[in-house]
Design a protein around this motif. Sequence first.
Motif, PDB file in Angstrom:
ATOM      1  N   UNK A  23       0.810  -1.209   0.000  1.00  0.00           N
ATOM      2  CA  UNK A  23       0.000   0.000   0.000  1.00  0.00           C
ATOM      3  C   UNK A  23       0.851   1.270   0.000  1.00  0.00           C
ATOM      4  N   UNK A  24       2.144   1.115   0.260  1.00  0.00           N
ATOM      5  CA  UNK A  24       3.033   2.264   0.299  1.00  0.00           C
ATOM      6  C   UNK A  24       2.867   3.057   1.586  1.00  0.00           C
ATOM      7  N   UNK A  25       3.788   3.954   1.888  1.00  0.00           N
ATOM      8  CA  UNK A  25       3.700   4.746   3.107  1.00  0.00           C
ATOM      9  C   UNK A  25       2.595   5.791   3.001  1.00  0.00           C
ATOM     10  N   UNK A  26       2.014   6.188   4.138  1.00  0.00           N
ATOM     11  CA  UNK A  26       1.005   7.241   4.133  1.00  0.00           C
ATOM     12  C   UNK A  26       1.659   8.565   3.766  1.00  0.00           C
ATOM     13  N   UNK A  27       2.840   8.799   4.294  1.00  0.00           N
ATOM     14  CA  UNK A  27       3.592   9.999   3.949  1.00  0.00           C
ATOM     15  C   UNK A  27       5.066   9.745   4.205  1.00  0.00           C
ATOM     16  N   UNK A  28       5.894  10.605   3.634  1.00  0.00           N
ATOM     17  CA  UNK A  28       7.341  10.495   3.823  1.00  0.00           C
ATOM     18  C   UNK A  28       7.764  11.525   4.865  1.00  0.00           C
ATOM     19  N   UNK A  29       8.568  11.137   5.860  1.00  0.00           N
ATOM     20  CA  UNK A  29       9.039  12.111   6.856  1.00  0.00           C
ATOM     21  C   UNK A  29       9.687  13.323   6.191  1.00  0.00           C
ATOM     22  N   UNK A  30       9.548  14.491   6.797  1.00  0.00           N
ATOM     23  CA  UNK A  30       9.965  15.743   6.159  1.00  0.00           C
ATOM     24  C   UNK A  30      11.458  15.796   5.876  1.00  0.00           C
ATOM     25  N   UNK A  31      12.254  15.066   6.641  1.00  0.00           N
ATOM     26  CA  UNK A  31      13.709  15.120   6.470  1.00  0.00           C
ATOM     27  C   UNK A  31      14.253  13.950   5.660  1.00  0.00           C
ATOM     28  N   UNK A  75       1.328   2.881  -9.300  1.00  0.00           N
ATOM     29  CA  UNK A  75       0.218   3.825  -9.427  1.00  0.00           C
ATOM     30  C   UNK A  75      -0.752   3.715  -8.257  1.00  0.00           C
ATOM     31  N   UNK A  76      -0.734   2.586  -7.555  1.00  0.00           N
ATOM     32  CA  UNK A  76      -1.620   2.372  -6.412  1.00  0.00           C
ATOM     33  C   UNK A  76      -0.988   2.837  -5.101  1.00  0.00           C
ATOM     34  N   UNK A  77       0.285   3.152  -5.144  1.00  0.00           N
ATOM     35  CA  UNK A  77       0.996   3.577  -3.936  1.00  0.00           C
ATOM     36  C   UNK A  77       1.074   5.098  -3.873  1.00  0.00           C
ATOM     37  N   UNK A  78       1.774   5.614  -2.884  1.00  0.00           N
ATOM     38  CA  UNK A  78       1.936   7.055  -2.738  1.00  0.00           C
ATOM     39  C   UNK A  78       2.495   7.645  -4.026  1.00  0.00           C
ATOM     40  N   UNK A  79       1.844   8.689  -4.533  1.00  0.00           N
ATOM     41  CA  UNK A  79       2.247   9.251  -5.820  1.00  0.00           C
ATOM     42  C   UNK A  79       3.639   9.868  -5.736  1.00  0.00           C
ATOM     43  N   UNK A  80       4.505   9.559  -6.688  1.00  0.00           N
ATOM     44  CA  UNK A  80       5.843  10.164  -6.688  1.00  0.00           C
ATOM     45  C   UNK A  80       5.790  11.614  -7.144  1.00  0.00           C
ATOM     46  N   UNK A  81       6.749  12.386  -6.660  1.00  0.00           N
ATOM     47  CA  UNK A  81       6.884  13.769  -7.103  1.00  0.00           C
ATOM     48  C   UNK A  81       7.545  13.848  -8.470  1.00  0.00           C
ATOM     49  N   UNK A  82       8.459  12.908  -8.722  1.00  0.00           N
ATOM     50  CA  UNK A  82       9.201  12.913  -9.984  1.00  0.00           C
ATOM     51  C   UNK A  82       9.666  11.501 -10.308  1.00  0.00           C
ATOM     52  N   UNK A  83       9.979  11.298 -11.578  1.00  0.00           N
ATOM     53  CA  UNK A  83      10.528  10.022 -12.039  1.00  0.00           C
ATOM     54  C   UNK A  83      11.812  10.302 -12.806  1.00  0.00           C
ATOM     55  N   UNK A  84      12.872   9.612 -12.406  1.00  0.00           N
ATOM     56  CA  UNK A  84      14.179   9.758 -13.033  1.00  0.00           C
ATOM     57  C   UNK A  84      14.555   8.458 -13.721  1.00  0.00           C
ATOM     58  N   UNK A  85      15.394   8.562 -14.762  1.00  0.00           N
ATOM     59  CA  UNK A  85      15.780   7.360 -15.491  1.00  0.00           C
ATOM     60  C   UNK A  85      17.170   7.496 -16.097  1.00  0.00           C
ATOM     61  N   UNK A  86      17.801   6.355 -16.261  1.00  0.00           N
ATOM     62  CA  UNK A  86      18.969   6.231 -17.131  1.00  0.00           C
ATOM     63  C   UNK A  86      18.565   6.618 -18.542  1.00  0.00           C
ATOM     64  N   UNK A  87      19.544   7.020 -19.334  1.00  0.00           N
ATOM     65  CA  UNK A  87      19.261   7.390 -20.716  1.00  0.00           C
ATOM     66  C   UNK A  87      19.136   6.177 -21.648  1.00  0.00           C
ATOM     67  N   UNK A  88      19.540   4.999 -21.200  1.00  0.00           N
ATOM     68  CA  UNK A  88      19.445   3.814 -22.045  1.00  0.00           C
ATOM     69  C   UNK A  88      17.987   3.407 -22.202  1.00  0.00           C
ATOM     70  N   UNK A  89      17.614   2.980 -23.403  1.00  0.00           N
ATOM     71  CA  UNK A  89      16.202   2.822 -23.746  1.00  0.00           C
ATOM     72  C   UNK A  89      15.479   1.792 -22.891  1.00  0.00           C
TER      73      UNK A  89
END
Length: 247
Positions: A23-31, A75-89
């Motif tokens: 279910x993912x965390x309810x929230x992430x600690x501020x630090x 998509x069912x877990x806590x929504x990410x702020x951003x998604x990062x990726x390697x440049x390889x396809x």
Amino acid sequence: MATCLVSNEQTINPAVAIPSDAEGPIEVPHDVAEIVIVRHGETTWNASGRIQGQLESELNEMGWKQAAAIAERLAKELKPTAIYSSELSRAKNTADMIAKNCHIPEVIVVPELKERHVGSLQGLVWSEIQEKEPEAYHAFFSTQNDLEIPGGGESFNQLCERSVAALEEIASRHKGERVIVVTHGGVLRAIFMSVTREASAGKVLNASINVLHLSEKKWNFKSWSDVSHLNEVGFLQRGFNGDSFQH
């Protein structure tokens, strides 16, 4: 050159896959920055036992199914702020599918997240490297971590240093947030061994989910090699293991 190590709070036995809370965390600690590190889906070269390194190899049919399964789960877990990726396809395509399901408008490409350059081993089948490239084979499996692989390859320390630096930079932008990073087996192995100081990362499976908390340069794995979302899809059991002939 010393092995790249970071401050850590927890050691995980790599022989045991530790699932995260579905279910993912309810929230992430501020630090804390919560980084969900994903290994890309299966590729044609993964399936055939060929070494990719920084060469391109496309997701195969299984890999696309795995990417869809990862995307559905995240998509069912806590929504990410951003998604990062390697440049390889193979990583970028996996990340794009996750971004679509999580309603993130773009994937941020970070070149430092790409797989280790393994020199003259790239493109060879694992079973033939000891005979065809003995020097590169020795450098790849050596415990001397500052050995660069012949043919323009990186040392393990160089891989660790750029991988750790990339995650620290991402974490610095996302305190109190969850982000997703899609990368490669070698990078995951380097990060795990730097954090836990274990001699091996065990199997790093295609399409696995690994959750890491970073706080003031203290690193803490909350889960490792979780593939519970692939139960109906399947995955290569041999995974990636830079300590053996697995990939």
